[in-house]
Design an enzyme around this catalytic site. Structure first.
Site, short mmCIF file in Angstrom:
data_model
loop_
_atom_site.label_atom_id
_atom_site.label_comp_id
_atom_site.label_asym_id
_atom_site.label_seq_id
_atom_site.Cartn_x
_atom_site.Cartn_y
_atom_site.Cartn_z
N LYS A 137 0.83 -1.21 0.00
CA LYS A 137 0.00 0.00 0.00
C LYS A 137 0.87 1.26 0.00
CE LYS A 137 -2.85 0.94 3.67
NZ LYS A 137 -2.63 2.32 4.11
N ARG A 172 2.88 5.92 -3.26
CA ARG A 172 4.03 6.73 -3.64
C ARG A 172 4.36 6.58 -5.12
NH1 ARG A 172 4.27 5.66 1.69
NH2 ARG A 172 5.50 6.96 3.12
N GLY A 203 -5.04 8.11 5.17
CA GLY A 203 -4.14 9.03 5.86
C GLY A 203 -2.88 9.30 5.04
N ARG A 246 -8.60 12.67 12.26
CA ARG A 246 -7.17 12.35 12.38
C ARG A 246 -6.33 13.63 12.36
NH1 ARG A 246 -5.52 7.22 8.97
NH2 ARG A 246 -3.75 7.36 10.39
N SER A 258 6.77 9.26 12.42
CA SER A 258 5.74 9.10 11.38
C SER A 258 6.35 9.22 9.99
CB SER A 258 4.65 10.17 11.55
OG SER A 258 3.90 10.28 10.36
N ASP A 274 1.78 -1.10 12.01
CA ASP A 274 0.49 -1.53 11.46
C ASP A 274 0.16 -2.98 11.83
OD1 ASP A 274 0.08 0.95 10.35
OD2 ASP A 274 0.80 0.39 8.36
N LYS A 306 -4.64 6.12 14.57
CA LYS A 306 -4.73 5.42 13.28
C LYS A 306 -6.18 5.49 12.77
CE LYS A 306 -0.45 4.34 12.97
NZ LYS A 306 0.36 5.02 11.95
N ARG A 366 -6.66 2.20 17.87
CA ARG A 366 -6.46 0.74 17.81
C ARG A 366 -6.17 0.12 19.18
NH1 ARG A 366 -3.30 0.31 11.98
NH2 ARG A 366 -5.22 0.40 10.73
N ARG A 418 -7.59 -3.10 9.17
CA ARG A 418 -6.70 -4.04 9.90
C ARG A 418 -7.40 -4.65 11.12
NH1 ARG A 418 -2.51 -3.10 6.65
NH2 ARG A 418 -1.79 -0.98 6.38
C1 S3P Z 1 2.43 4.91 6.28
C2 S3P Z 1 2.96 5.29 7.48
C3 S3P Z 1 2.40 4.87 8.77
C4 S3P Z 1 1.49 3.66 8.62
C5 S3P Z 1 0.52 3.81 7.49
C6 S3P Z 1 1.28 4.00 6.17
C7 S3P Z 1 3.06 5.41 5.03
O1 S3P Z 1 1.64 5.93 9.32
O2 S3P Z 1 0.80 3.43 9.82
O3 S3P Z 1 -0.32 2.69 7.37
O4 S3P Z 1 2.76 4.88 3.94
O5 S3P Z 1 3.86 6.34 5.13
P1 S3P Z 1 2.33 7.10 10.23
O6 S3P Z 1 3.20 7.90 9.38
O7 S3P Z 1 1.16 7.89 10.76
O8 S3P Z 1 3.05 6.36 11.32
#
Ligand code: S3P
Length: 432
Positions: free
Chosen positions: A22, A27, A94, A122, A168, A314, A341, A345, A387
């Site tokens: 994902k 990206r 997100g 969020r 993050s 995750d 999240k 969670r 999830r």
């Molecule tokens: C992600 C970063 C993580 C992860 C999300 C995907 C990403 O989130 O939990 O499922 O693709 O950069 P955070 O940056 O909020 O930790």
């Protein structure tokens, strides 16, 4: 409401390939759009979250074509994104909303980003605050940092020197996308090392970024060039079958072509430490992917804390399920990010697994889980969190003859639309 699959005495067996990663799929669309020239993406994840990213970049005027096995993007650089006069809707994603803020921070036109009920709760200030330092201007009514977010970027972004207060990858990536457009050298220091797909892809698209431990340096502006991306399988999706094979007696499975870059493999380290039988074969160092072989194992409780947390953030809901079946206590700490999240969670895992008979104490920043508990049937809910939904389906394999019913199972299509079919195949229950 869906009645969840049950396991039979034969356990899980066979070979499976999980869908594309994902994080990398999002990206690959973003980089393809901001690079110059053609980008071809193979094994893109066709699930709700990534399809939102694809749709939004089409709305931004990017030429994106789909064939049976590829996505082809003709990119013309950051400067050719055109902001439409309607809000861009990220759905539940997100990653889309946060990374998009960094990309659109370089656009002069006003833009509104919105999403579903979960997204509207969020926190976005973690991205907005440093982007404001770089030049982004936020509409007044967004001071609470919750979407919908309206802002105006600038073609004159300033570089940033920023010590991140949260671990993050989404925040880091947003800042890197903005830094690619700023004039001068940006320096970002991570709180803990998080997934590094953005840094790796900047290099794959011909850009320059220097990573020294937790410090990342990037000098902008940079012009990236289109390339070919082959998305590996998502370890965060594989995680549910890894857990199922470990927990259901008589199981042995192979999961092929899983992305195994070091910043994502915390689960494998944890499974080994818990005494689980898991091994990697056919590791490809160029694509950083390989096959996983997993078999039924007796697990023991452990403590999971500190720098490993972002490498498995995750996977914590499914690790919590593993812990209910391990001998002794498992403690998960330093995972306060779980509270923000797709749902909280910590709360959701505690409430739903407790309904099924688990013994859990929620902590401010984690969970304390007593093993080994016998789970029972019941009615559980996903909180519209993919999830959570998948973890509860794996829990349902452990309740013997009883039944588990799941409310809002459709949330699972956010990252894994064919999850139930693939699980049925491994259980030998796919009669199609
Ligand atoms: C992600 C970063 C993580 C992860 C999300 C995907 C990403 O989130 O939990 O499922 O693709 O950069 P955070 O940056 O909020 O930790």
């Amino acid at each position: 409401m869906k009645e969840l699959l049950k396991s039979q005495n034969t356990g899980l067996s066979g070979v499976i390939e999980v869908p594309g990663d994902k994080s990398i799929s999002h990206r690959s669309i973003m980089f393809g759009a901001i690079a110059h020239g053609e980008t071809r993406i193979k094994n893109f994840l066709h699930a709700d979250d990534c399809l939102r990213t694809l749709q939004i970049f089409r709305e931004l005027g990017v030429d994106i074509q789909e064939t049976a096995d590829e996505i082809i993007i003709n990119g013309y650089g950051f400067e050719n994104l055109n902001i439409p006069n309607h809000a861009l809707d990220v759905g539940n994603s997100g990653t889309t909303i946060r990374l998009l803020m960094g990309i659109l921070a370089g656009q002069k036109n006003i833009v509104t980003l919105t999403g579903d009920d979960s997204i509207q709760n969020r926190p976005m200030n973690r991205v907005i605050t440093p982007l404001q330092e770089m030049g982004l201007i936020l509409a007044k009514e967004n001071e609470n940092g919750l979407p919908p977010i309206t802002f105006r970027g600038t073609s004159q972004l300033k570089p940033i020197s920023y010590k991140m207060p949260v671990a993050s990858a989404q925040v880091k990536s947003a800042l890197l996308f903005a830094a690619l457009q700023a004039t001068g050298t940006s320096r970002i220091v991570e709180k803990e090392l998080t997934r590094d797909h953005t840094e790796q892809m900047i290099q794959q698209f011909g850009g320059n970024v220097i990573v020294q431990g937790k410090e990342i340096t990037l000098t902008g502006p940079q012009k990236l060039s289109g390339t070919e991306i082959v998305v590996p399988g998502d370890i965060s999706s594989a995680a549910f079958f890894i857990a199922a094979a470990l927990l259901v007696p008589n199981s042995k499975i192979t999961i092929k072509n899983v992305g195994l870059t070091n910043s994502r493999t915390g689960l494998i380290d944890v499974v080994k430490k818990m005494g689980g039988k898991i091994s990697i074969t056919d590791f490809d160092p160029v694509n950083q992917s390989g096959n996983l072989i997993v078999e039924h194992s007796q697990l023991k409780g452990i403590t999971i804390e500190g720098e490993i947390i972002p490498r498995l953030i995750d996977e914590i809901p499914i690790i919590a399920l593993l812990a209910t079946q391990a001998q002794g206590q498992t403690i998960i700490r330093d995972a306060e990010e779980l509270r923000v999240k797709e749902t909280d969670r910590i709360e959701a895992v505690n409430l739903e697994l407790t309904k099924l008979g688990a013994q859990i104490t929620p902590l401010v920043d984690g969970l304390m889980i007593e093993g080994q508990t016998k789970l029972n049937g019941g009615i559980v809910k996903s909180y519209h969190d993919h999830r959570m939904g998948m973890m509860l389906q794996i829990a349902a394999l452990l309740v013997g003859k009883e039944t588990v019913n799941l409310e809002n199972p459709e949330a699972i299509s956010v990252s894994y639309p064919q999850f139930f079919a693939d699980l049925a195949t491994l259980l030998g229950q796919n009669n199609e």
